[in-house]
Every structure is written in structure tokens, then in C-alpha cells.
Design an enzyme around this catalytic site. Structure first.
Site, short mmCIF file in Angstrom:
data_model
loop_
_atom_site.label_atom_id
_atom_site.label_comp_id
_atom_site.label_asym_id
_atom_site.label_seq_id
_atom_site.Cartn_x
_atom_site.Cartn_y
_atom_site.Cartn_z
N ARG A 20 -9.87 0.55 8.54
CA ARG A 20 -9.36 -0.78 8.83
C ARG A 20 -10.36 -1.62 9.60
NH1 ARG A 20 -3.56 0.18 8.68
NH2 ARG A 20 -2.46 -1.73 9.15
N ARG A 55 -0.19 -9.28 13.16
CA ARG A 55 -0.79 -8.25 12.29
C ARG A 55 -1.64 -8.90 11.20
NH1 ARG A 55 4.44 -5.42 10.51
NH2 ARG A 55 3.15 -4.20 9.08
N ARG A 107 12.05 -5.59 4.59
CA ARG A 107 11.74 -4.16 4.43
C ARG A 107 12.70 -3.30 5.27
NH1 ARG A 107 5.84 -1.87 5.36
NH2 ARG A 107 6.05 -2.87 7.39
N ARG A 165 11.38 -1.52 10.85
CA ARG A 165 10.27 -1.16 11.74
C ARG A 165 10.15 -2.17 12.86
NH1 ARG A 165 5.02 0.21 8.17
NH2 ARG A 165 4.05 -1.10 9.75
N LYS A 173 0.83 -1.21 0.00
CA LYS A 173 0.00 0.00 0.00
C LYS A 173 0.86 1.25 0.00
CE LYS A 173 -1.98 -1.08 3.95
NZ LYS A 173 -1.27 -2.34 4.26
#
Ligand code: AP5
Ligand code: MG
Ligand code: ZN
Length: 214
Positions: free
Chosen positions: A88, A170, A127, A159, A13
Site C-alpha cells: 500500500r 481512507r 457494506r 465495519r 478487492k
């Protein structure tokens, strides 16, 4: 263009939102980025949000909805915006509908980026992010110089919620609380689903094709 990007954690996203934001010249609004900047600045909101984010849970709706309401009322959103990571929950989607109705506008499209859980776990472990908002991947989208941001020379970091246990939580949160939005937006006729591809460029092509039809 008033756009919502839906998709699991790590679906891409944020990556696509940055590209679309430049192309359409409209702001990219990521609730996750807003929370992370509040955490960094140690604000009250940041302290509360961190408790949930670190566990892979959603930040409560009452802390989230007003932030988005204020943000989309800013003048730079008058020609459109890209919402990344909001709504969400069904409740957030209903509240967003009310906010937009109050402003006399509606969404043009809800773009759902579909990627399997297995791919997501691989993507998130690779990432790396920069404070400036740029996102990289050590294999799929590496920076020119290892560990350094191409745009601002900042040092890249991982992160905290990209640890594998948190990623699994998640994903579970997403399956339970966010996936029902697919049906919600299907019913309103605004949903377009694209398959997240192996490469960022291929995914962008799919996304632009889908948006051309809107
Ligand atoms: P948020 O920051 O929104 O995180 P998320 O939804 O989990 O999504 P990510 O940012 O992890 O992934 P992304 O889809 O942006 O993927 P990216 O482009 O980086 O939210 C964080 C937390 O904040 C939540 O867990 C929650 O606690 C809280 N929160 C936020 N909004 C909330 C709300 N509305 N209500 C309540 N709580 C909220 O890509 C991932 C990686 O893959 C990158 O390394 C990238 O380079 C790579 N990649 C991207 N596309 C491709 C591709 N096509 N091929 C190969 N690699 C790719
Ligand atoms: Mg993101
Ligand atoms: Zn940077």
C-alpha cells in the site's frame, strides 16, 4: 498465480479475492483482515493497528511487512497467493520485491480495480460483513436473510472504519500513499487495470478476462 490486488477502499478487492481464491485454490491474504482479527483478539499488534485504522490512516510499514513475509512463506502459498491490500506504499512494494527475490519467485500480475470516489462512498455505507470473512452489500449483494450470513449464520455488522468521515480520510490516504503504486507496477510491466463494474459478476468477468491474458 501470484497476484496483488490494488484498488481504493471499497473497490471490491476483498469480494473478488474470495472468488479468485476459490477458483485458483490459492490463499487470500488481506492485511486488513489480519489487523481486524488482531483487534478482535486484543493482541499487542491489534491495539497498535487500531489507532491508525480508526482514523483512516495506514498502519506503519514496520508493523505490516513482517506479517506478510511470514504469511507468504507458509507452505499453503507454494502454488501462489492473492495479496489484498498489500502493498500500500512504495516502501512496502520495494520490500515485497526483496522478499520475493529472496524466495526466488516473482509476481505474475498486479490487478488494479478502478472505481470512482463517489461510487465508493455509496458502496461502503451499504457494506455489511461477517466474522467468517464474507462481505455483503445491503443493495448490491444482500444476504438471503437480512442481517445474517449465508455461509455461517453469523450476525452481520458494519465495519467501524466505514463511517463516512473515516471513508473520506481512507480515500485521501489512498490517493496520496497508494496510488503511486500504479506507476510503480506499470514500469515493471505487471499492471493490469480493470474497471470495477456496477455488479460483482460483471466485475468478475472483467477480472477473469484480464487474468487469462497473463
Ligand atoms: P482493508 O481492510 O484492506 O480496507 P480497504 O483497502 O480500505 O478496502 P476495503 O476492505 O474497505 O474494500 P475492498 O476493496 O475489499 O471492497 P469490498 O470487496 O469489501 O484495510 C483496512 C485498514 O487497515 C486500512 O485503512 C489501513 O489502516 C490498514 N491496512 C491494511 N493493509 C495495510 C497495509 N498494507 N499497510 C498499512 N495499513 C494497512 O467491497 C466493498 C463493498 O462494495 C461491499 O459491500 C461489496 O459487497 C460491494 N461491492 C464490491 N464489488 C462490487 C461491484 N462490482 N458492484 C457493486 N457492489 C460491489
Ligand atoms: Mg477488503
Ligand atoms: Zn459468515
Amino acid at each position: 498465480m501470484r497476484l496483488v490486488l490494488l484498488g481504493a477502499p471499497g473497490a471490491g478487492k476483498g469480494t473478488q479475492a474470495v472468488i479468485l481464491s476459490e477458483k485458483y485454490n490459492i490463499p487470500h491474504i488481506s492485511t486488513g483482515d489480519i489487523f481486524r482479527s488482531n483487534i478482535k483478539n486484543n493482541t499487542e499488534l491489534g491495539k497498535k493497528a487500531k489507532e491508525y485504522i480508526d482514523k483512516g490512516l495506514l498502519v506503519p510499514d514496520e508493523l505490516t511487512i513482517d506479517i506478510v513475509k511470514d504469511r507468504i512463506n507458509k507452505p499453503d502459498c507454494s502454488d501462489g497467493f492473492i495479496l489484498d491490500g498489500f502493498p500500500r506504499t512504495i516502501f512496502q512494494a520495494q520490500e515485497l520485491d526483496k522478499i520475493l527475490e529472496g524466495m526466488g519467485i516473482e509476481l505474475d500480475c498486479v490487478l488494479n480495480i478502478d472505481v470512482s470516489d463517489e461510487k465508493i462512498i455509496k458502496r461502503l455505507s451499504g457494506r455489511r460483513v461477517c466474522q467468517c470473512g464474507k462481505t455483503y452489500h445491503i443493495l448490491n449483494n444482500p444476504p438471503k436473510k437480512e442481517g445474517i450470513c449465508d455461509s455461517c449464520n453469523g450476525e452481520l455488522f458494519q465495519r467501524e472504519d466505514d463511517r463516512e468521515e473515516t471513508v473520506i480520510q481512507r480515500l485521501e490516504t489512498c490517493h496520496k500513499q497508494t496510488e503511486p503504486l500504479i506507476e510503480y507496477y506499470e514500469k515493471s510491466g505487471k499492471l493490469v487495470t480493470v474497471e470495477g463494474r456496477e455488479s460483482i459478476d460483471d466485475t468478475t468477468k472483467e477480472v477473469l478476462d484480464a487474468l487469462n491474458g497473463v
